[in-house]
Enzyme design. Structure first.
Site, PDB file in Angstrom:
ATOM      1  CG  ASP A  59      -1.861  -1.167   1.249  1.00 59.50           C
ATOM      2  OD1 ASP A  59      -2.158  -1.692   0.164  1.00 59.50           O
ATOM      3  OD2 ASP A  59      -2.284  -1.580   2.342  1.00 59.50           O
ATOM      4  CB  CYS A  60       2.573   3.276   1.784  1.00 65.07           C
ATOM      5  SG  CYS A  60       3.099   2.607   3.365  1.00 65.07           S
ATOM      6  CB  CYS A  63       4.226  -2.245   1.935  1.00 72.58           C
ATOM      7  SG  CYS A  63       2.698  -1.717   2.715  1.00 72.58           S
ATOM      8  CB  CYS A 396      -0.701   5.213  13.508  1.00 75.95           C
ATOM      9  SG  CYS A 396      -0.595   4.724  11.781  1.00 75.95           S
ATOM     10  CB  CYS A 398      -0.133   5.708   8.376  1.00 78.50           C
ATOM     11  SG  CYS A 398      -0.017   3.960   8.772  1.00 78.50           S
ATOM     12  CG  ASP A 440      26.123  20.515 -25.464  1.00 79.94           C
ATOM     13  OD1 ASP A 440      27.126  21.087 -25.909  1.00 79.94           O
ATOM     14  OD2 ASP A 440      25.546  19.571 -26.041  1.00 79.94           O
ATOM     15  CB  THR A 442      26.620  20.523 -30.843  1.00 81.39           C
ATOM     16  OG1 THR A 442      27.413  21.623 -31.258  1.00 81.39           O
ATOM     17  CG2 THR A 442      26.344  19.608 -32.017  1.00 81.39           C
ATOM     18  CG  ASP A 726      -3.506   7.292  11.479  1.00 86.59           C
ATOM     19  OD1 ASP A 726      -2.496   8.010  11.573  1.00 86.59           O
ATOM     20  OD2 ASP A 726      -3.531   6.221  10.854  1.00 86.59           O
TER      21      ASP A 726
END
Length: 751
Positions: A59-60, A63, A396, A398, A440, A442, A726
């Site tokens: 999930d994130c 994990c 938490c 999260c 740059d 060229t 949360d």
């Protein structure tokens, strides 16, 4: 919610002759079979192996860390890495029996799955498996609410059973995580809070905590899927099979991964090219929108290179394969995206480090809240234990931990979709603070397709002296991939001039190339390198200056040290270069051109584009100039040649053109895969938007924690409100980060 606790043969003339080598593919970690039950690519090297799987259910980004930590702790595993964006697990292991089974078992014990692990089951079973527990928990709780009014004891029993039903998978996962190196996970906090609530008799809140937690997990899974969509669509661009044509003209369907350079393949109208190929069929239109964002089909002629993933619009087309397995343009993009996750932004690294001690600290604070007031002040035990449990849920991290990677992942996905590869959050963060962009010339500001405009000869006794100058120069340049060298050879071909063989050819960076032609030493180089030969011929310097004032780059040709002629070449600016410089200026960013070309030719280009310039620079001089520019703030350097690599490394941010040399692409922090410099302003704007969203997310995450910490200690909020808060904060920061997927133009944002 998850616990969030290739050497190029180059003619190195002056910088105008800087390397603009043709695009070469780069390896990718794209899987060989996305549809296999267990993707297990194994390469055995002596007594070690590399294994690879697709993991689902993450999930994130934390994990990914969970899986990494667990797999690393297994006996026989020497290295493990999980890429969240592509859901890939790469493991280096000792060659021993059953190690694959041990890894798969560990993955499943953590609550994750291998892709298509349930492919043998009906689709509806997969859906039921995913949502059955949360639906059944909600139904039992609903029944408990309906019954409790009439039969209070039965209602309490049902809430008790609902809590145990919801607690079992959470507590099991917490135990497995603790055993595998992640003791302070959200599953641990949730389990402690639910069990504590049961002991306090708060069965309704215990069940509600678990229900809200499960809902939050699915919300995060949805958000993670959205953030990965761009990468997943990219991975699905190339087909798994191709029609190969043998020497007799027979057509056979083969696996695309068995194709090798030189093979002949055929694709039908409406089909995509599985590998990079050289088109053999004339005048075929291709839809390249999935790779370049251009909605209008592009017509290619025979002999031109076409990227993997391009779709044939109007006719059957044949190709000669030019990329090795796993090294197509699509594979290169995927590889860079996977590598990008290892290069985290400073703010991301700080939050990762913060989360490691934040959760244990909050658990310690919860213990103090539970024991100090009752023991020291005689306060009620039940009241303060309840507050301590609520504090655990507020602890938490999260929302805080996902706040940055969600934004970075979304930004990287949008950047890749729009033709820019950014190698990680660190580069993305730095881009927004750039004060100067050094270009740059060229192949970056110019088209990289110079043409010979004039040939001047000196002292030749041949009947056609200009042809002789061109013949000698083209002979020593014939093996080079440099744009100016290719232009000289192309002009010789147009004039049907036969070229002698050049021997002992030697190139020197930024100076020129030399070789023996018909027993004579021929040198083709920059005016400053051969100034001594120019000075020996009356009127040569004046002719040189006249040609340069017309915006030409001059290749000087000498034979045995004697000047024989000048070859003037001109390279026109890119159509989007002026817009790019103007867009950067509107953002408060200065632009400067760094070139080894002569000052007169450089001034002609710079004046057309409205920017400053530094001319006559050798490759090493570019790095020194970058350092000087850095005195006024961060500097980004954009180039495409081997000569640009030192400057790309010296700059705070190195940006390579996608068609550039391998060394430039490897050295750079970013790459513009569509070769449009006007995308640079959008990329910087995206960086500024990303950092603004990260700041907003951190404020939301930390602010919500602070508010509910106070309300909990004052007795104003309880367990289920803490979880709801949360979950809400996590959903809010994720949704805020996903806005980056929709925004397409930020080049006016000052940040």
């Amino acid at each position: 919610m998850s616990s969030c606790s290739a050497t190029q043969n180059t003619s190195p003339h002056n910088d105008a002759m800087e390397n603009s080598c043709a695009a070469s593919s780069c390896c990718s970690n794209k899987t060989q079979s996305e549809t296999s039950t267990i993707e297990d690519q194994t390469s055995s090297v002596s007594d070690s192996m590399q294994l690879s799987w697709i993991i689902t259910g993450m999930d994130c980004p934390s994990c990914a860390t969970k899986v990494e930590n667990a797999v690393k702790n297994l006996n026989g595993v020497t290295q493990a890495r999980v890429t969240f964006a592509t859901e890939r697990l790469l493991v280096k292991v000792e060659n021993r029996a059953n190690i694959s089974d041990d890894i798969l078992k560990t993955i499943r014990e953590l609550g994750f799955s291998v892709k298509d692990d349930t492919s043998s089951k009906p689709a509806e079973n997969s859906f039921l498996k995913k949502y059955w527990r949360i639906l059944s928990l909600a139904l039992v709780m609903l029944a408990a609410v309906l019954i409790k009014g009439t039969f209070p004891v039965v209602g309490d029993v049902l809430f008790y059973l609902a809590t145990l039903w919801g607690l079992y998978p959470v507590a099991s996962k917490a135990w497995q995580l603790a055993r595998n190196g992640t003791p302070f996970s959200i599953e641990t906090l949730m389990s402690i809070a639910a069990i504590g609530a049961l002991f306090l008799g708060e069965t309704v809140e215990a069940a509600m905590v678990l229900l809200l937690f499960m809902i939050g997990e699915h919300m995060e899974a949805f958000a993670a899927g959205r953030a990965r969509q761009g990468v997943q669509k990219l991975m699905e661009l190339t087909p798994e099979t191709a029609f190969q044509i043998d020497s007799d003209g027979n057509k056979t369907e083969v696996s695309a991964h068995t194709l090798k350079p030189g093979d002949i393949i055929e694709i039908l109208p409406g089909s995509r090219l599985p590998v990079d190929g050289e088109l053999l069929t004339p005048n075929v239109s291709f839809d390249e929108s999935a790779l370049t964002g251009e909605s209008v089909p592009v017509e290619h002629n025979s002999g031109e290179s076409v990227m993997a993933g391009s779709l044939s619009v109007d006719r059957v087309a044949r190709f000669k394969v030019i990329s090795k397995p796993g090294e197509s343009a699509v594979d290169r993009i995927i590889r860079l995206i996977e590598e990008a996750e290892e290069r985290k932004a400073p703010v991301e690294r700080f939050i990762d480090a913060f989360s490691h001690w934040y959760t244990p600290l909050m658990m310690f604070m919860a213990l103090l809240v539970a024991f100090v007031p009752p023991l020291a002040l005689g306060e009620p035990w039940v009241e303060w234990i309840y507050k301590a449990l609520t504090l655990l849920l507020i602890a938490c991290p999260c929302a805080l931990v996902i706040s940055t990677p969600a934004a970075v992942t979304s930004a990287l996905a949008r950047a890749s979709r729009n033709g820019a590869l950014v190698k990680g959050g660190a580069a993305l963060e730095l881009l927004g603070s750039v004060k100067t962009v050094a270009f740059d010339k060229t192949g970056t500001l110019t088209e990289g397709k110079p043409a010979v405009t004039h040939i001047t000869s000196f002292g030749s006794s041949t009947q056609n002296p200009e042809h002789e100058v061109l013949r000698l120069a083209a002979a020593v340049e014939s093996g080079s991939t440099h744009p100016l060298a290719k232009a000289i050879v192309a002009r010789a071909d147009e004039m049907h001039i036969g070229l002698p063989v050049a021997e002992e050819v030697e190139a020197k960076a930024g100076l020129g190339v030399q070789g023996l032609v018909e027993g004579r030493m021929v040198v083709v180089g920059s005016p400053r390198h051969l100034q001594g030969s120019i000075d020996l011929i009356a009127g040569a310097q004046q002719k040189l200056e006249q040609l340069e004032e017309q915006g030409n780059t001059i290749a000087v040709v000498t034979v045995e040290g004697h000047l024989v002629g000048f070859i003037a070449l001109r390279d026109n600016p890119r159509s989007d270069a002026k817009r790019a410089v103007a867009a950067l200026k509107a953002m408060g960013i200065n632009s400067v051109m760094l070139t080894g070309d002569n000052p007169r030719a450089a001034a002609a280009i710079a004046s057309q584009l409205g920017m400053g310039y530094r001319a006559g620079l050798l490759p090493g001089d570019k790095s020194s100039e970058i350092e000087r520019l850095q005195e006024n703030g961060r500097v980004a350097m954009i180039g495409d040649g081997i000569n640009d690599a030192p400057a790309l490394k010296t700059a705070d941010i190195g940006i390579a053109m996608g068609s550039g040399a391998d060394v430039a692409l490897e050295t750079a922090d970013c790459a513009l895969t569509h070769n449009r410099v006007e995308e640079l302003a959008d990329l910087i704007g995206l960086s500024r938007s990303t950092m603004a969203i990260i700041r907003q997310n951190i404020f939301l995450a930390v602010g919500s924690k602070a508010v509910f910490l106070v309300t909990t200690l004052l007795g104003m909020t309880g367990l289920w409100v803490a979880v709801l808060a949360d979950t809400g904060a996590t959903a809010l920061v994720t949704a805020n980060a996903l806005r980056l997927l929709r925004n397409r133009s930020n080049n006016t944002k000052k940040g």
